[in-house]
Design a protein around this motif. Structure first.
Motif, PDB file in Angstrom:
ATOM      1  N   ASP A  48      -6.956   7.766   8.336  1.00  0.00           N
ATOM      2  CA  ASP A  48      -6.401   6.238   7.699  1.00  0.00           C
ATOM      3  C   ASP A  48      -7.231   5.969   6.524  1.00  0.00           C
ATOM      4  O   ASP A  48      -8.176   6.562   6.189  1.00  0.00           O
ATOM      5  CB  ASP A  48      -6.304   5.421   8.661  1.00  0.00           C
ATOM      6  CG  ASP A  48      -5.172   4.328   8.457  1.00  0.00           C
ATOM      7  OD1 ASP A  48      -4.786   4.136   7.616  1.00  0.00           O
ATOM      8  OD2 ASP A  48      -4.851   3.887   9.588  1.00  0.00           O
ATOM      9  N   LEU A  49      -7.037   4.658   5.974  1.00  0.00           N
ATOM     10  CA  LEU A  49      -7.616   4.016   4.851  1.00  0.00           C
ATOM     11  C   LEU A  49      -9.081   3.826   5.298  1.00  0.00           C
ATOM     12  O   LEU A  49      -9.366   3.278   6.378  1.00  0.00           O
ATOM     13  CB  LEU A  49      -6.961   2.873   4.304  1.00  0.00           C
ATOM     14  CG  LEU A  49      -5.608   3.122   3.682  1.00  0.00           C
ATOM     15  CD1 LEU A  49      -5.138   1.868   3.469  1.00  0.00           C
ATOM     16  CD2 LEU A  49      -5.846   3.868   2.503  1.00  0.00           C
ATOM     17  N   VAL A  94       0.828  -1.274   0.060  1.00  0.00           N
ATOM     18  CA  VAL A  94      -0.030   0.034   0.003  1.00  0.00           C
ATOM     19  C   VAL A  94       0.979   1.170   0.071  1.00  0.00           C
ATOM     20  O   VAL A  94       1.536   1.561   1.009  1.00  0.00           O
ATOM     21  CB  VAL A  94      -1.006   0.133   1.235  1.00  0.00           C
ATOM     22  CG1 VAL A  94      -1.724   1.191   1.322  1.00  0.00           C
ATOM     23  CG2 VAL A  94      -1.739  -1.272   1.378  1.00  0.00           C
ATOM     24  N   GLY A 102      -6.321   3.258  -2.633  1.00  0.00           N
ATOM     25  CA  GLY A 102      -7.048   3.444  -1.280  1.00  0.00           C
ATOM     26  C   GLY A 102      -7.522   4.828  -1.125  1.00  0.00           C
ATOM     27  O   GLY A 102      -7.532   5.699  -1.909  1.00  0.00           O
ATOM     28  N   ASN A 103      -8.595   4.806  -0.205  1.00  0.00           N
ATOM     29  CA  ASN A 103      -9.356   5.961  -0.282  1.00  0.00           C
ATOM     30  C   ASN A 103      -9.198   6.487   1.358  1.00  0.00           C
ATOM     31  O   ASN A 103      -9.464   5.751   2.337  1.00  0.00           O
ATOM     32  CB  ASN A 103     -10.807   5.746  -0.224  1.00  0.00           C
ATOM     33  CG  ASN A 103     -11.608   6.871   0.056  1.00  0.00           C
ATOM     34  OD1 ASN A 103     -11.317   8.288  -0.337  1.00  0.00           O
ATOM     35  ND2 ASN A 103     -12.858   6.645   0.134  1.00  0.00           N
ATOM     36  N   TYR A 104      -8.473   7.659   1.570  1.00  0.00           N
ATOM     37  CA  TYR A 104      -8.034   8.138   3.090  1.00  0.00           C
ATOM     38  C   TYR A 104      -9.658   8.875   3.503  1.00  0.00           C
ATOM     39  O   TYR A 104     -10.147   9.694   2.851  1.00  0.00           O
ATOM     40  CB  TYR A 104      -7.011   9.154   3.076  1.00  0.00           C
ATOM     41  CG  TYR A 104      -5.724   8.415   3.191  1.00  0.00           C
ATOM     42  CD1 TYR A 104      -5.335   7.603   4.000  1.00  0.00           C
ATOM     43  CD2 TYR A 104      -4.920   8.500   2.043  1.00  0.00           C
ATOM     44  CE1 TYR A 104      -3.877   7.023   4.250  1.00  0.00           C
ATOM     45  CE2 TYR A 104      -3.547   7.914   2.158  1.00  0.00           C
ATOM     46  CZ  TYR A 104      -3.408   7.179   3.154  1.00  0.00           C
ATOM     47  OH  TYR A 104      -2.114   6.544   2.945  1.00  0.00           O
ATOM     48  N   GLY A 129      -5.490   8.821  -2.129  1.00  0.00           N
ATOM     49  CA  GLY A 129      -5.019   7.663  -1.388  1.00  0.00           C
ATOM     50  C   GLY A 129      -3.915   6.909  -2.273  1.00  0.00           C
ATOM     51  O   GLY A 129      -3.846   7.433  -3.637  1.00  0.00           O
TER      52      GLY A 129
END
Length: 299
Positions: free
Chosen positions: A241-242, A145, A161-163, A266
């Motif tokens: 965070d994710l 990641v 990823g998506n924060y 992300g």
């Protein structure tokens, strides 16, 4: 004698430059690696390694043996992959390296699916929160990641990823929830340590064409996702965070999402694996499993 294991141990030492590094790659004790190399040297009747208290280097015979033996093992692995592909069999041993937080949140809960589908594949799972790099750890597959740097390995992009940001109800009861990223400056923030730069990550939030960036305060910094979540649940500030790492405490209302319209871009999520062609069936099977976990079908 079993030649393959001593040869693999010797090549691991040659690659890592130490018995300790080789043991880490192979997942065995240092004494086991030492014994395998000594067995190989006794069998050949030559010294392959120069050993000092500080470093290990190859002798002239060791350099020649490492070059030729490496080619032979690579050829053998390729042959195995070709035969297994033709026979339709999927078996073997896999060493998979993943970050602890992502593994526990996404991969391990679905691991029974893979085991049921491929009962002849044995697994060794290594978990850490550092930079996942199979070319260093010796793992067959690494779930990374983050940025994809130059690597001798192939990769399959699984997604991005998506924060999101969140804080506990107890924290938000003391301080009004921010309505704009600039208001985060007066909040307690739980920063995340960037091992490469040697300082916490800056905060960068995006909404459409708007971007707000400001430096981390450094009042509370963590280098582990579990620690960050624990601090957030304890009411110590706003944490980012994710989304899938925060999904459960958000659903349980132990956390509340903050500034849902503002998000930091992300990171890519990818599986790194051997450059060997054809890809061994058991490696391909696990990479495809990871793709199903993260909802990707792209190669």
């Amino acid at each position: 004698m079993d030649k393959l294991t001593p040869i693999r141990a010797f090549l691991a030492v040659a690659d890592a430059g130490s018995f300790t590094g080789a043991a880490r790659k192979m997942g065995v004790s240092r004494s086991a690696v030492t014994g395998h190399v000594q067995e190989l040297e006794q069998h050949l009747g030559v010294r392959l390694l120069n050993r000092t208290t500080r470093r290990v280097s190859l002798t002239r015979e060791g350099e020649r043996y490492a070059e030729r033996a490496g080619l032979l093992l690579q050829g053998l692995a390729t042959l195995d992959a070709e035969i297994q592909t033709r026979s339709g069999r999927t078996e073997g041993h896999l060493h998979v390296e993943m970050s602890e937080s992502v593994a526990n949140a996404r991969v391990l809960p679905r691991l029974p699916e893979f085991i049921r589908a491929y009962p002849d594949v044995s697994l060794r799972i290594s978990l850490n929160e550092g930079a996942v790099d199979p070319s260093v750890s010796g793992a067959d597959i690494g779930l990374r990641v983050g940025l994809l740097r130059d690597s001798p390995l192939r990769f399959k992009l699984l997604g991005r990823g998506n924060y999101i940001m969140a804080a506990s109800p107890s924290y938000l009861a003391m301080v009004d929830a921010p309505r704009h990223p600039n208001e985060l400056r007066r909040h307690r923030l739980i920063d995340f340590w960037d091992a490469e730069s040697g300082r916490p990550f800056d905060w960068q939030l995006v909404k459409g064409k708007q971007t707000v960036t400001f430096a981390a305060k450094g009042d509370l910094t963590v280098d582990n996702a579990r620690a960050g979540l624990t601090c957030a649940l304890a009411g110590l500030g706003v944490y980012e965070d994710l989304d899938f790492l925060l999904a459960q405490p958000l659903a349980e209302k132990r956390l509340v999402q903050v500034l849902p319209d503002w998000r930091r871009p992300g990171p890519p999520i990818a599986a790194l694996f051997t450059a060997q062609r054809p890809t061994p069936p058991h490696v391909k099977a696990f990479v495809d499993f990871l793709a199903s976990v993260f909802g990707s079908s792209r190669s």
